[in-house]
Structure formats: structure tokens, C-alpha cells
Design an enzyme around this catalytic site. Structure first.
Site, PDB file in Angstrom:
ATOM      1  N   CYS A  12       4.490 -12.344  10.141  1.00  0.00           N
ATOM      2  CA  CYS A  12       3.919 -13.350   9.880  1.00  0.00           C
ATOM      3  C   CYS A  12       4.559 -12.778   7.947  1.00  0.00           C
ATOM      4  O   CYS A  12       4.199 -12.053   7.346  1.00  0.00           O
ATOM      5  CB  CYS A  12       2.910 -13.893   9.454  1.00  0.00           C
ATOM      6  N   TYR A  28      -0.932 -11.515  11.691  1.00  0.00           N
ATOM      7  CA  TYR A  28       0.371 -11.039  12.446  1.00  0.00           C
ATOM      8  C   TYR A  28       1.140 -10.279  11.808  1.00  0.00           C
ATOM      9  O   TYR A  28       1.639 -10.856  10.470  1.00  0.00           O
ATOM     10  CB  TYR A  28       1.235 -12.788  12.631  1.00  0.00           C
ATOM     11  N   PHE A  50       3.399 -14.137   5.023  1.00  0.00           N
ATOM     12  CA  PHE A  50       1.952 -14.294   4.347  1.00  0.00           C
ATOM     13  C   PHE A  50       1.610 -12.789   4.750  1.00  0.00           C
ATOM     14  O   PHE A  50       1.025 -12.199   3.089  1.00  0.00           O
ATOM     15  CB  PHE A  50       1.387 -15.563   4.065  1.00  0.00           C
ATOM     16  N   CYS A  51       1.007 -12.150   5.441  1.00  0.00           N
ATOM     17  CA  CYS A  51       0.392 -11.146   5.987  1.00  0.00           C
ATOM     18  C   CYS A  51       1.377 -10.177   5.425  1.00  0.00           C
ATOM     19  O   CYS A  51       0.890  -8.991   4.703  1.00  0.00           O
ATOM     20  CB  CYS A  51       0.274 -11.000   7.325  1.00  0.00           C
TER      21      CYS A  51
END
Length: 282
Positions: free
Chosen positions: A17, A14, A19-20
């Protein structure tokens, strides 16, 4: 430098996001080409091939296809592969086994005990970390980004109904939604996340004004970098720099980001990160 085409990467993500965003910052800084598959957050059919149902997921092919899960495992495994060509990527990934644990609420989750370690031999470790303290510091702040900084994002970007709506407008614009899904997500999601952010605030023991926690955290980071280093990694960012930058970047364009730039000392470091990633990235 890797030979062209020797490592094929596909990132399932995403865009908004944190973390992404961490993984993208790492891949961009190291000049590694990769394809992006934007996952629909409602149906998630793009990752139906995977029993692991979170993002990011990185499919990596360095001779044989592999699936890497968890942002910090992805970064540690790929960084190890770039430094140490003794082991295959497959072997390196096997050094990060998932361990099933049960939360206080009885939910089964996967943990990766050694996800902040690079799997290097003594000679490689000396080259990357000339003194032991450098490695300890990098690991400490990577963990801090995952365990603390990331939890300040939602309470800050959904702090008020107006900010929640602006955040979901951004999420829908940048994400992969159908027209009706997008409208539903924007208005229903904004209301839901406004209330969820209050729960998160309580869970993480944040102050009434969550901006204060955000300001304190980023100033703590700036203080740790210090006045005599461009980055925590010295003249170039290390994995902690990339993690913190990746997490904070998801707030760009939102009120929380603008407030952070005005009320903290993060701006010079943040701009240096932008420049160096632009220069080294693909």
C-alpha cells in the site's frame, strides 16, 4: 534523538500500500524502531479492534497508548512530537481532529483538515522552516503526493493483463494470505484490478497510455526539486521527499517502475533517497 524505548510503535499495514509505504519511509529515515503487523486484506481480523477500517494504523505509546489514523496525520503528529517536546503525543494528536464529510456519492468519510501542518510554536517553526516558502512548498508537494501521484500507481501497475498478474503475484508474495486466499487473490484479483484500473483511469482523466501521466508527474517532481538541491529539503529529505519516495517505492520490481526509471529523470534523486534512508534507518 529519543531515549530508547520512550516511544513504542506498531504499524498495521499492507506492505504494497503506497500510504503504508510513506509511513515506513518516514519512520525508517528518522531511525524510529517499530513493529509491523501485516493485515490480511480479505478478513482484516488484525484490525478488528479499530472502528477505523483502513490502513495504515499506527499504535503509539509514549506513556499512554494512542491510535493514529491516516498516513499524513501519522507523519505530521510524530514529526511534531520529535521536534517539540513541550506537548505530550496525546495532546499533539488532538490537534488533528477527524471531521465527517459526505462524498458526492453519499458515502460518509473522515477528513483531517490540517493534516499537512506541523504543530510548532514560532521558535520551532523558524528552526525547521527558516523561510515561510519552505513550509508552503513542503505542504504543497505532500498534498500532491496524496491527491495526484498515488492515483497513478494502480492504473500503471494494472495497465495490461500481464502487468496485473505480475502485480498480484507480488502482492500475494509480500502480503498476508492463506494458500487458497492467495490463489484466489492472484487470479481473480488481477482480472478485477485490470478492469478497475480502467475505471480509475477514467475517474482521474488519465491518458490512453497512463505511463505518460506517470512520466509527466515524476518529471514535474524532479523539476520542483531542481538541479541545485539534493532533495526538496536541501541536503536532507523533508516530508515531501519522504512522501513521494514512499509512494513510488511500491512499484519496485514491476514493469511500471523499470519504465519510469528509463523514461524519466527520477533515478538520481531516487537513488539518493535509498542511500540516505539506508544510512539513517534502523
Amino acid at each position: 534523538q529519543l531515549p530508547a524505548g520512550s516511544l513504542q510503535l506498531t504499524l498495521y499495514q499492507y506492505k504494497t500500500c503506497p500510504f503504508c509505504s510513506k509511513v515506513r519511509a518516514f519512520l525508517d529515515y528518522h531511525g524510529l524502531p517499530y513493529e509491523i503487523v501485516e493485515v490480511n486484506p480479505i478478513m482484516r481480523k488484525e484490525i478488528k479492534f479499530s472502528s477505523y477500517r483502513k490502513v495504515p494504523i499506527l499504535l503509539a505509546d509514549a506513556g499512554s497508548p494512542l491510535q493514529l489514523n491516516d498516513s499524513s496525520v501519522i507523519i505530521s503528529a510524530i514529526k511534531t512530537y520529535l521536534i517539540s517536546r513541550r506537548n505530550s503525543l496525546e495532546e499533539i494528536v488532538s490537534f488533528y481532529p477527524p471531521i465527517k464529510t459526505v462524498t458526492e456519492k453519499g458515502k460518509e468519510v473522515l477528513e483531517y483538515e490540517n493534516k499537512y501542518w506541523l504543530m510548532l510554536d514560532e521558535k520551532e517553526t523558524k528552526r525547521v522552516y527558516p523561510v515561510k516558502e519552505v513550509r508552503v512548498e513542503e505542504m504543497k508537494w505532500r498534498k500532491w503526493a496524496d491527491d495526484w501521484l498515488v492515483h497513478l500507481i494502480s492504473p500503471n501497475v494494472y495497465r495490461t493483463p500481464k502487468e496485473a498478474l505480475a502485480s498480484f503475484d507480488y502482492i500475494v508474495r509480500e502480503g498476508k494470505f492463506g494458500t487458497l486466499e492467495g490463489l484466489f487473490a492472484k487470479y481473480v484479483g488481477a482480472v478485477a484490478m485490470f478492469f478497475i484500473s480502467k475505471r480509475l483511469k477514467k475517474r482521474h482523466c488519465l491518458r490512453d497510455d497512463v505511463r505518460e501521466d506517470l512520466y509527466e508527474a515524476v518529471n514535474e517532481w524532479v523539476k520542483a526539486v531542481g538541479k541545485h538541491r539534493l532533495f526538496m529539503g536541501g541536503n536532507q529529505p523533508n516530508l515531501a521527499d519522504l512522501a513521494v519516495y514512499g509512494v513510488l517505492r511500491v512499484m519496485e520490481g514491476l514493469e511500471a517502475f523499470d519504465d519510469m526509471m528509463v523514461h524519466t529523470k527520477i533515478q538520481p534523486w531516487y537513488q539518493r533517497m535509498e542511500e540516505v534512508i539506508q544510512k539513517t534507518g534502523v
